[in-house]
Design a protein around this motif. Structure first.
Motif, PDB file in Angstrom:
ATOM      1  N   ILE A  41       0.862  -1.185   0.000  1.00 13.51           N
ATOM      2  CA  ILE A  41       0.000   0.000   0.000  1.00 13.51           C
ATOM      3  C   ILE A  41       0.901   1.238   0.000  1.00 13.51           C
ATOM      4  N   GLN A  45       0.004   5.733   3.875  1.00 15.36           N
ATOM      5  CA  GLN A  45      -1.063   4.932   4.489  1.00 15.36           C
ATOM      6  C   GLN A  45      -0.456   3.897   5.442  1.00 15.36           C
ATOM      7  N   TYR A  46       0.630   3.272   5.017  1.00 15.87           N
ATOM      8  CA  TYR A  46       1.336   2.291   5.853  1.00 15.87           C
ATOM      9  C   TYR A  46       1.836   2.951   7.139  1.00 15.87           C
ATOM     10  N   ILE A  49      -0.901   3.673   9.744  1.00 18.83           N
ATOM     11  CA  ILE A  49      -1.334   2.470  10.463  1.00 18.83           C
ATOM     12  C   ILE A  49      -0.270   2.042  11.466  1.00 18.83           C
ATOM     13  N   LYS A  64      -5.810  -3.936  11.128  1.00 22.77           N
ATOM     14  CA  LYS A  64      -5.941  -2.839  10.155  1.00 22.77           C
ATOM     15  C   LYS A  64      -4.928  -2.990   9.032  1.00 22.77           C
ATOM     16  N   TYR A  67      -5.843  -6.018   6.899  1.00 18.39           N
ATOM     17  CA  TYR A  67      -7.066  -5.695   6.158  1.00 18.39           C
ATOM     18  C   TYR A  67      -6.744  -4.829   4.941  1.00 18.39           C
ATOM     19  N   GLU A  68      -5.906  -3.806   5.133  1.00 17.92           N
ATOM     20  CA  GLU A  68      -5.582  -2.882   4.041  1.00 17.92           C
ATOM     21  C   GLU A  68      -4.709  -3.529   2.974  1.00 17.92           C
ATOM     22  N   CYS A  69      -3.857  -4.462   3.356  1.00 18.97           N
ATOM     23  CA  CYS A  69      -2.880  -5.033   2.412  1.00 18.97           C
ATOM     24  C   CYS A  69      -3.343  -6.330   1.748  1.00 18.97           C
ATOM     25  N   ARG A  74     -11.277  -7.604   1.999  1.00 15.97           N
ATOM     26  CA  ARG A  74     -12.165  -6.527   1.576  1.00 15.97           C
ATOM     27  C   ARG A  74     -13.238  -7.010   0.601  1.00 15.97           C
ATOM     28  N   THR A  90     -12.410  -4.196   9.746  1.00 13.97           N
ATOM     29  CA  THR A  90     -10.992  -4.375  10.067  1.00 13.97           C
ATOM     30  C   THR A  90     -10.765  -5.463  11.117  1.00 13.97           C
TER      31      THR A  90
END
Length: 126
Positions: A41, A45-46, A49, A64, A67-69, A74, A90
């Motif tokens: 990401i 953003q990284y 977090i 989190k 979830y994002e990576c 998602r 998340t």
């Protein structure tokens, strides 16, 4: 003495950097008996977090980040939230991975490796 960079070198590195931004790795989860795709990401953003990782419960921060990576968490998040009975999307990674901290830590280490964090840790140990 170090070689002097030329603009052509810098442009070539920049183009390579854009290709590197699309980094994708895979982690085999024994809990799920399947591979989980992990994507890099944006650095900002990284960092947001990771900075919050230390302030709050580390499980929430790991959730989190994973979830994002990991696109897996998602996809169909609303349905998965109902099935796993979690309030926040998340929270899905720890629920889906059945709270296997070792797997969550492995995934986080892969994510950190996208940003060279693994290299820093090994240098500190030495």
């Amino acid at each position: 003495m170090a070689k002097q960079a030329t603009l052509a070198d810098i442009i070539a590195k920049r183009k390579q950097g854009k290709m590197d931004k699309l980094q994708v790795k895979s982690y085999y989860s024994e809990t799920l008996d399947m591979g989980i795709e992990i994507r890099k990401i944006p650095l900002g953003q990284y960092m947001d977090i990771v900075e919050n990782l230390e302030e709050e419960n580390s499980i929430n921060g790991m959730n989190k980040l994973i979830y994002e990576c990991c696109p897996l968490f998602r996809e169909d998040a609303k349905e998965a939230m109902e099935v796993y009975e979690v309030a926040e999307p998340t929270d899905l990674p720890s629920a889906v991975l059945e709270d296997q901290l070792n797997e969550m830590k492995d995934i986080v280490e892969i994510i950190n490796s996208f940003y060279g964090i693994d290299k820093i840790d090994s240098e500190i140990k030495n």
